[in-house]
Write a protein that holds these residues in place. Structure first.
Motif, short mmCIF file in Angstrom:
data_model
loop_
_atom_site.label_atom_id
_atom_site.label_comp_id
_atom_site.label_asym_id
_atom_site.label_seq_id
_atom_site.Cartn_x
_atom_site.Cartn_y
_atom_site.Cartn_z
N UNK A 1 -6.11 12.47 3.93
CA UNK A 1 -6.40 11.06 4.19
C UNK A 1 -5.26 10.16 3.73
N UNK A 2 -4.60 10.53 2.64
CA UNK A 2 -3.45 9.73 2.19
C UNK A 2 -2.31 9.82 3.20
N UNK A 3 -2.14 11.01 3.81
CA UNK A 3 -1.12 11.15 4.85
C UNK A 3 -1.46 10.27 6.05
N UNK A 4 -2.75 10.31 6.45
CA UNK A 4 -3.15 9.50 7.60
C UNK A 4 -3.00 8.01 7.31
N UNK A 5 -3.41 7.58 6.12
CA UNK A 5 -3.29 6.17 5.77
C UNK A 5 -1.83 5.76 5.65
N UNK A 6 -0.98 6.66 5.15
CA UNK A 6 0.45 6.34 5.08
C UNK A 6 1.02 6.13 6.47
N UNK A 7 0.61 7.01 7.43
CA UNK A 7 1.08 6.83 8.81
C UNK A 7 0.58 5.51 9.39
N UNK A 8 -0.67 5.15 9.09
CA UNK A 8 -1.20 3.88 9.57
C UNK A 8 -0.43 2.71 8.98
N UNK B 1 -7.92 13.77 13.61
CA UNK B 1 -6.95 13.91 14.68
C UNK B 1 -7.01 12.78 15.66
N UNK B 2 -8.04 11.92 15.54
CA UNK B 2 -8.16 10.78 16.45
C UNK B 2 -7.03 9.79 16.23
N UNK B 3 -6.75 8.98 17.21
CA UNK B 3 -5.65 8.01 17.13
C UNK B 3 -6.11 6.78 16.38
N UNK B 4 -5.15 6.06 15.82
CA UNK B 4 -5.44 4.80 15.13
C UNK B 4 -5.47 3.63 16.09
N UNK B 5 -5.04 3.82 17.32
CA UNK B 5 -5.00 2.72 18.28
C UNK B 5 -3.75 1.88 18.17
N UNK C 1 0.81 -1.22 0.00
CA UNK C 1 0.00 0.00 0.00
C UNK C 1 0.84 1.27 0.00
N UNK C 2 2.11 1.15 0.36
CA UNK C 2 2.93 2.36 0.47
C UNK C 2 3.04 3.07 -0.88
N UNK C 3 3.26 2.31 -1.95
CA UNK C 3 3.46 2.93 -3.27
C UNK C 3 2.21 3.61 -3.78
N UNK C 4 1.04 2.92 -3.81
CA UNK C 4 -0.15 3.65 -4.30
C UNK C 4 -0.53 4.83 -3.42
N UNK C 5 -0.31 4.77 -2.12
CA UNK C 5 -0.61 5.91 -1.25
C UNK C 5 0.29 7.08 -1.57
#
Length: 502
Positions: A311-318, A450-454, A276-280
């Protein structure tokens, strides 16, 4: 404060203390002692009573013989007051209508003592149906036979002192023998039960060793088994041992299946995150590129591009967090360098102040150096995640204090705040993956999430465990403390697997 609850102590009602259960060894020993005591008392009582009855029968025969010897003359004849033919312990009395009652007790052969009126009344009060026990005042117990006739009565008695002495002597002997048998029985029962319970003790030792195995993680094999000698189903202990071996086999199979399933899930998460890193990155890049074009874009399109980029930044962090957890699960990439914690913590708190200046930050630490053996980058991540978690879930103006101190061979890091606290039901699973204070995963529409991903505290727990440390949380409203304990020198380096490809 820990994230595990201590078992509650059980107390009996009204302050009474429950009686401890008896062990098999104690039950068997007391059972054998009770049985020996019962048999000893029963055999002794029967033997003593039988002997006494036999002696009384012999005494009755003697009374009968003496009576017939004396009845050869008339009851009115003069009694042999000094006859040497009458033995000691004999009483003889006659009752005639004219002269009244008179009698003698023979203390020694040839020595006689005249009976008193009271003794004579007691003597002739005996039953005439057969020999009976009569207590004569001043003389003791006698076996007495009364013969009556028209011209008077004859009473003959023999003392039961010898019978009583023999009876009590035999009872004492049986008492001593029974006491000795009780001691030998107790010793023998303890020895026999100790020998008999050794196989059961070996089964217990096997079960105890199994309880000491780390089955929650790592190697899931259970090498412990009950020895073959204690698992023979032809014996009671063998049945227990065989059942325990079967249970251990089933548990091992279940643990292996669980480990394989977890490995598949971890590998899937790692592979999926990596892919997922590349498409994100492409999504984020195209969003930034589209915003930079010269053409004027409608406001809705600009807003949509902002959302796509955030959202792409958040998903990349996840995805990065998931990859980090996958690497930690496999023990990959943990360095073993000397890390100076005072500077590391100070830098992390400075960064946190820049990100959240509306909080009050304080560092309490000794003068450097204060070092541990570990991975500097991952330990920095631990501090950053703890600080981010503290200011993210507390309101503005909350005081956050980071304390660093040496405790023996360990270093203790504490992050404390005076915020609203962590819900009690969340504390036991705070360091689990995807554990969040809000059950909903919804984000406010139109703004960056801003919520956490857990995953932040799960990464903290994984890094601390990889450094052979411990982490705990204690929280009440107004006082929340997360404590990390790290050994300054690790006992052994963990073997890491191959690095995941970037």
């Amino acid at each position: 404060m820990t994230d595990a609850h201590e078992p509650e102590a059980t107390t009996a009602d009204h302050g009474t203390r429950a009686r401890a259960p008896w062990s098999i060894r104690r039950r068997v020993a007391l059972g054998v002692v009770a049985l020996v005591a019962l048999l000893g008392v029963l055999i002794g009582a029967v033997s003593v009573l039988a002997l006494r009855q036999n002696l009384l029968q012999r005494l009755d025969a003697q009374v009968y013989d003496v009576s017939h010897y004396l009845l050869a003359g008339e009851p009115g004849d003069e009694l042999p007051g000094g006859s040497e033919s009458l033995s000691a312990g004999l009483v003889v009395a006659v009752l005639t209508p004219g002269t009244g009652a008179r009698g003698y007790v023979y203390t020694d052969p040839g020595t006689a003592q005249e009976l008193t009126a009271t003794q004579l009344r007691q003597l002739f009060a005996a039953s005439a149906d057969g020999p009976s026990n009569v207590h004569l005042s001043g003389l003791g117990s006698y076996r007495v036979q009364v013969h009556t006739a028209s011209n008077g009565a004859l009473a003959v008695g023999i003392s039961t002192a010898d019978v009583d002495t023999t009876t009590w002597t035999l009872a004492g002997i049986f008492g001593l023998v029974t006491f000795g048998a009780l001691l030998l029985g107790a010793i023998g029962a303890i020895a026999l039960t100790r020998v008999a319970l050794r196989p059961l003790e070996r089964v217990t030792e096997t079960a105890t060793r199994v309880t000491g195995l780390e089955l929650a993680s790592g190697d899931v094999a259970i090498p412990e088994r009950v020895p073959e000698a204690e698992s023979d189903p032809r014996t009671e202990v063998g049945q227990v041992g065989a059942a325990l071996n079967r249970m251990l086999g089933h548990v091992e199979e279940a643990l292996v299946a669980r480990q394989r399933s977890e490995e598949k899930v971890r590998r899937f998460v790692a592979d999926a995150s990596h892919e997922l890193r590349t498409p994100l990155a492409s999504i984020r890049g195209y969003a930034e590129l589209t915003r930079r074009i010269d053409a004027e874009l409608p406001p809705d399109a600009i807003r949509s591009l902002d959302r796509i980029e955030s959202e792409s930044i958040r998903m990349t962090a996840l995805v990065e967090d998931l990859l980090e957890l996958a690497r930690l699960d496999e023990g990959q990439g943990i360095a073993h360098d000397e890390v100076e914690l005072v500077r590391l913590v100070t830098d992390a708190v400075g960064d946190a102040y820049a990100a959240a200046p509306d909080h009050e930050w304080e560092v309490v630490a000794p003068e450097p150096p204060l070092t541990v053996e570990g991975d500097a980058a991952r330990l920095h991540q631990v501090v950053v995640n703890l600080l981010a978690n503290a200011h993210r879930h507390t309101p503005a103006g909350t005081a956050i204090t980071v304390t660093l101190a040496a405790d023996g061979d360990d270093v203790v890091l504490t992050v404390a705040d005076d915020g609203p606290g962590i819900p009690e039901e969340l504390q036991p699973r705070l360091f689990e993956r995807f554990a969040r204070g809000d059950a909903s995963r919804a984000r406010d529409a139109g703004v960056s999430a801003t919520g956490s991903t857990g995953l932040g505290l799960a990464i903290v727990a994984a890094v601390v465990a990889a450094h052979d440390g411990e982490i705990a949380v204690a929280s009440v409203p107004g006082d929340t403390r997360v404590t990390v304990r790290l050994p300054q020198h690790r006992a052994a380096h963990r073997e890491g697997g191959p690095e995941l490809a970037d």
